[in-house]
Write an enzyme that holds these catalytic residues in place. Structure first.
Site, PDB file in Angstrom:
ATOM      1  N   ASN A   1     -37.451  25.533 -16.878  1.00 25.97           N
ATOM      2  CA  ASN A   1     -37.193  24.400 -17.767  1.00 25.97           C
ATOM      3  C   ASN A   1     -38.506  24.050 -18.468  1.00 25.97           C
ATOM      4  O   ASN A   1     -39.414  23.513 -17.845  1.00 25.97           O
ATOM      5  CB  ASN A   1     -36.685  23.222 -16.917  1.00 25.97           C
ATOM      6  CG  ASN A   1     -36.477  21.963 -17.727  1.00 25.97           C
ATOM      7  OD1 ASN A   1     -36.555  21.984 -18.954  1.00 25.97           O
ATOM      8  ND2 ASN A   1     -36.202  20.860 -17.035  1.00 25.97           N
ATOM      9  N   TRP A   2     -38.571  24.386 -19.756  1.00 25.38           N
ATOM     10  CA  TRP A   2     -39.833  24.169 -20.489  1.00 25.38           C
ATOM     11  C   TRP A   2     -40.011  22.710 -20.911  1.00 25.38           C
ATOM     12  O   TRP A   2     -41.045  22.339 -21.441  1.00 25.38           O
ATOM     13  CB  TRP A   2     -39.893  25.092 -21.711  1.00 25.38           C
ATOM     14  CG  TRP A   2     -39.971  26.560 -21.374  1.00 25.38           C
ATOM     15  CD1 TRP A   2     -40.052  27.117 -20.124  1.00 25.38           C
ATOM     16  CD2 TRP A   2     -39.960  27.663 -22.298  1.00 25.38           C
ATOM     17  NE1 TRP A   2     -40.106  28.490 -20.216  1.00 25.38           N
ATOM     18  CE2 TRP A   2     -40.053  28.861 -21.537  1.00 25.38           C
ATOM     19  CE3 TRP A   2     -39.897  27.769 -23.688  1.00 25.38           C
ATOM     20  CZ2 TRP A   2     -40.068  30.124 -22.128  1.00 25.38           C
ATOM     21  CZ3 TRP A   2     -39.912  29.031 -24.273  1.00 25.38           C
ATOM     22  CH2 TRP A   2     -40.000  30.194 -23.500  1.00 25.38           C
ATOM     23  N   LYS A   3     -38.973  21.910 -20.757  1.00 25.87           N
ATOM     24  CA  LYS A   3     -39.014  20.482 -21.121  1.00 25.87           C
ATOM     25  C   LYS A   3     -39.540  20.303 -22.552  1.00 25.87           C
ATOM     26  O   LYS A   3     -39.347  21.181 -23.385  1.00 25.87           O
ATOM     27  CB  LYS A   3     -39.853  19.705 -20.093  1.00 25.87           C
ATOM     28  CG  LYS A   3     -39.406  19.987 -18.656  1.00 25.87           C
ATOM     29  CD  LYS A   3     -39.952  19.025 -17.659  1.00 25.87           C
ATOM     30  CE  LYS A   3     -39.540  19.451 -16.267  1.00 25.87           C
ATOM     31  NZ  LYS A   3     -39.868  18.477 -15.256  1.00 25.87           N
TER      32      LYS A   3
ATOM     33  N   HIS B   1     -30.113  16.763 -15.319  1.00 27.20           N
ATOM     34  CA  HIS B   1     -31.504  16.805 -14.860  1.00 27.20           C
ATOM     35  C   HIS B   1     -31.966  15.371 -14.578  1.00 27.20           C
ATOM     36  O   HIS B   1     -31.586  14.438 -15.285  1.00 27.20           O
ATOM     37  CB  HIS B   1     -32.399  17.462 -15.917  1.00 27.20           C
ATOM     38  CG  HIS B   1     -33.771  17.730 -15.399  1.00 27.20           C
ATOM     39  ND1 HIS B   1     -34.738  16.757 -15.367  1.00 27.20           N
ATOM     40  CD2 HIS B   1     -34.320  18.845 -14.847  1.00 27.20           C
ATOM     41  CE1 HIS B   1     -35.838  17.275 -14.821  1.00 27.20           C
ATOM     42  NE2 HIS B   1     -35.604  18.535 -14.503  1.00 27.20           N
TER      43      HIS B   1
ATOM     44  N   GLU C   1     -34.546  13.798 -15.206  1.00 22.73           N
ATOM     45  CA  GLU C   1     -35.189  13.075 -16.316  1.00 22.73           C
ATOM     46  C   GLU C   1     -34.141  12.530 -17.281  1.00 22.73           C
ATOM     47  O   GLU C   1     -34.317  11.457 -17.860  1.00 22.73           O
ATOM     48  CB  GLU C   1     -36.204  13.998 -17.017  1.00 22.73           C
ATOM     49  CG  GLU C   1     -37.439  14.195 -16.138  1.00 22.73           C
ATOM     50  CD  GLU C   1     -38.138  15.534 -16.279  1.00 22.73           C
ATOM     51  OE1 GLU C   1     -37.936  16.236 -17.285  1.00 22.73           O
ATOM     52  OE2 GLU C   1     -38.895  15.897 -15.348  1.00 22.73           O
TER      53      GLU C   1
ATOM     54  N   GLU D   1     -32.605  19.162  -6.745  1.00 21.25           N
ATOM     55  CA  GLU D   1     -33.970  18.817  -7.126  1.00 21.25           C
ATOM     56  C   GLU D   1     -34.298  17.407  -6.644  1.00 21.25           C
ATOM     57  O   GLU D   1     -33.971  16.419  -7.323  1.00 21.25           O
ATOM     58  CB  GLU D   1     -34.118  18.857  -8.653  1.00 21.25           C
ATOM     59  CG  GLU D   1     -33.782  20.185  -9.275  1.00 21.25           C
ATOM     60  CD  GLU D   1     -34.419  20.312 -10.645  1.00 21.25           C
ATOM     61  OE1 GLU D   1     -35.335  21.121 -10.790  1.00 21.25           O
ATOM     62  OE2 GLU D   1     -34.025  19.562 -11.550  1.00 21.25           O
TER      63      GLU D   1
ATOM     64  N   GLY E   1     -42.454  17.572 -10.547  1.00 24.31           N
ATOM     65  CA  GLY E   1     -43.688  17.323 -11.293  1.00 24.31           C
ATOM     66  C   GLY E   1     -44.731  16.553 -10.511  1.00 24.31           C
ATOM     67  O   GLY E   1     -45.715  16.064 -11.079  1.00 24.31           O
TER      68      GLY E   1
ATOM     69  N   SER F   1     -41.624  21.151  -7.906  1.00 24.47           N
ATOM     70  CA  SER F   1     -42.964  21.684  -7.607  1.00 24.47           C
ATOM     71  C   SER F   1     -42.913  23.045  -6.914  1.00 24.47           C
ATOM     72  O   SER F   1     -43.723  23.338  -6.033  1.00 24.47           O
ATOM     73  CB  SER F   1     -43.779  20.675  -6.793  1.00 24.47           C
ATOM     74  OG  SER F   1     -43.933  19.474  -7.532  1.00 24.47           O
TER      75      SER F   1
ATOM     76  N   GLY G   1     -40.166  23.870 -13.282  1.00 20.57           N
ATOM     77  CA  GLY G   1     -40.726  23.146 -14.427  1.00 20.57           C
ATOM     78  C   GLY G   1     -42.101  23.686 -14.764  1.00 20.57           C
ATOM     79  O   GLY G   1     -42.254  24.703 -15.436  1.00 20.57           O
ATOM     80  N   GLY G   2     -43.133  23.021 -14.256  1.00 19.21           N
ATOM     81  CA  GLY G   2     -44.524  23.344 -14.615  1.00 19.21           C
ATOM     82  C   GLY G   2     -44.872  24.824 -14.520  1.00 19.21           C
ATOM     83  O   GLY G   2     -45.461  25.398 -15.453  1.00 19.21           O
TER      84      GLY G   2
HETATM   85  C1  PEP Z   1     -37.820  20.384 -13.035  1.00 17.62           C
HETATM   86  O1  PEP Z   1     -38.137  19.554 -13.862  1.00 17.62           O
HETATM   87  O2  PEP Z   1     -36.658  20.823 -13.010  1.00 17.62           O
HETATM   88  C2  PEP Z   1     -38.845  20.814 -12.076  1.00 17.62           C
HETATM   89  C3  PEP Z   1     -38.446  21.399 -10.992  1.00 17.62           C
HETATM   90  O3  PEP Z   1     -40.139  20.542 -12.409  1.00 17.62           O
HETATM   91  P1  PEP Z   1     -41.454  20.962 -11.554  1.00 17.62           P
HETATM   92  O4  PEP Z   1     -41.265  22.394 -11.126  1.00 17.62           O
HETATM   93  O5  PEP Z   1     -42.590  20.815 -12.510  1.00 17.62           O
HETATM   94  O6  PEP Z   1     -41.531  20.036 -10.399  1.00 17.62           O
END
Ligand code: PEP
Length: 247
Positions: free
Chosen positions: A9-11, A92, A94, A164, A170, A210, A231-232
């Site tokens: 997920n590049w957000k 998600h 967010e 999640e 994050g 994470s 994510g990251g």
């Molecule tokens: C996400 O936003 O779906 C996610 C898992 O982010 P991160 O890996 O950065 O925690």
């Protein structure tokens, strides 16, 4: 058997150039053929990312629960499909937290996706205060009951759910493999209860929060963890490729 999946997920990161550099970099790596790899760029780059990708699916981070019409700023599934994306994220954390997408609204997105024959990853997970109160299982079960578990057996087959925990997204705090496996096992057993063991074993349950190369092997080795929503670490070619090779 549930398909192994790693999704990035590049957000709201990258621009047209850096998104293309990233997808080209991932496409050049030799990846295991038994893992489904999906990236979710910002919608404005989907078309370009689809053209530049090889062997990698491209999805959208969000979509409308409406077909078309006067919905300023929204993007329909039909529009997304027309530029080559075949899968979307629903729910998600967010979107839930910042855009007030609640279980009832998310159910309408699930229904829209089913109507349009559009694949999706349904995200669920508890915030920190819920885990501190020891109510994470009932919280996640309610999210699934209210938005997803109205589907028929046929519609539920081969679906993808991402667990999640919000406190791990994050933040650098990963759920331990025991915490992840406990929740994934519960999700699979709820699907067995509601549908059947056969349907439950067809559903891929991804972990997100994470997840990075240093912890992915342990997480992906859990019997009920079928991969990750990242994510990251999905913004770096080496990290993302290593994650895909972590099974
Ligand atoms: C996400 O936003 O779906 C996610 C898992 O982010 P991160 O890996 O950065 O925690």
């Amino acid at each position: 058997m549930a398909k192994k999946i790693v999704a990035g997920n590049w957000k709201m990161n990258l621009n047209a150039d850096s998104a293309l550099t990233l997808i080209k970099g991932i496409s050049e790596v030799s990846l295991p053929s038994d893992v489904r790899v999906i990236v979710f760029p910002s919608s404005v780059f989907i078309g370009q990312v689809v053209e530049a990708s090889s062997g990698i699916e491209v999805g959208c981070q969000n979509f409308s629960n409406e077909d078309k019409g006067a919905f300023t700023g929204e993007i329909s599934i039909n529009q997304i499909k027309s530029i080559g994306a075949n899968v979307g994220l629903i729910g998600h954390s967010e979107r839930r937290a910042y855009y007030k997408e609640d279980n009832a609204l998310l159910k309408t997105k699930v229904d829209q996706a089913i109507k349009e024959n559009f694949d999706f990853i349904f995200c669920c997970g508890e915030p920190l205060f819920i885990r501190e109160e020891g109510k994470e299982f009932s919280f996640v079960r309610e999210q699934l009951n209210e938005s997803l578990f109205h589907l028929t057996s046929d519609q539920m087959k081969n679906r993808v759910i991402a667990y999640e925990p919000v406190w791990a997204i994050g933040t650098g705090k990963t759920a331990s493999s025991i915490q992840a496996e406990d929740m994934h096992l519960s999700i699979r057993s709820w699907i067995t209860e509601k549908y059947s063991a056969e349907i439950a074993s067809s559903v891929s349950i991804l972990y997100g929060g994470s997840c990075k190369p240093s912890n992915a092997k342990e997480l992906f080795a859990c019997p009920n963890v079928d991969g990750g929503l990242i994510g990251g670490a999905a913004l770096d070619v080496d990290d993302f490729s290593q994650l895909i090779k972590s099974f």
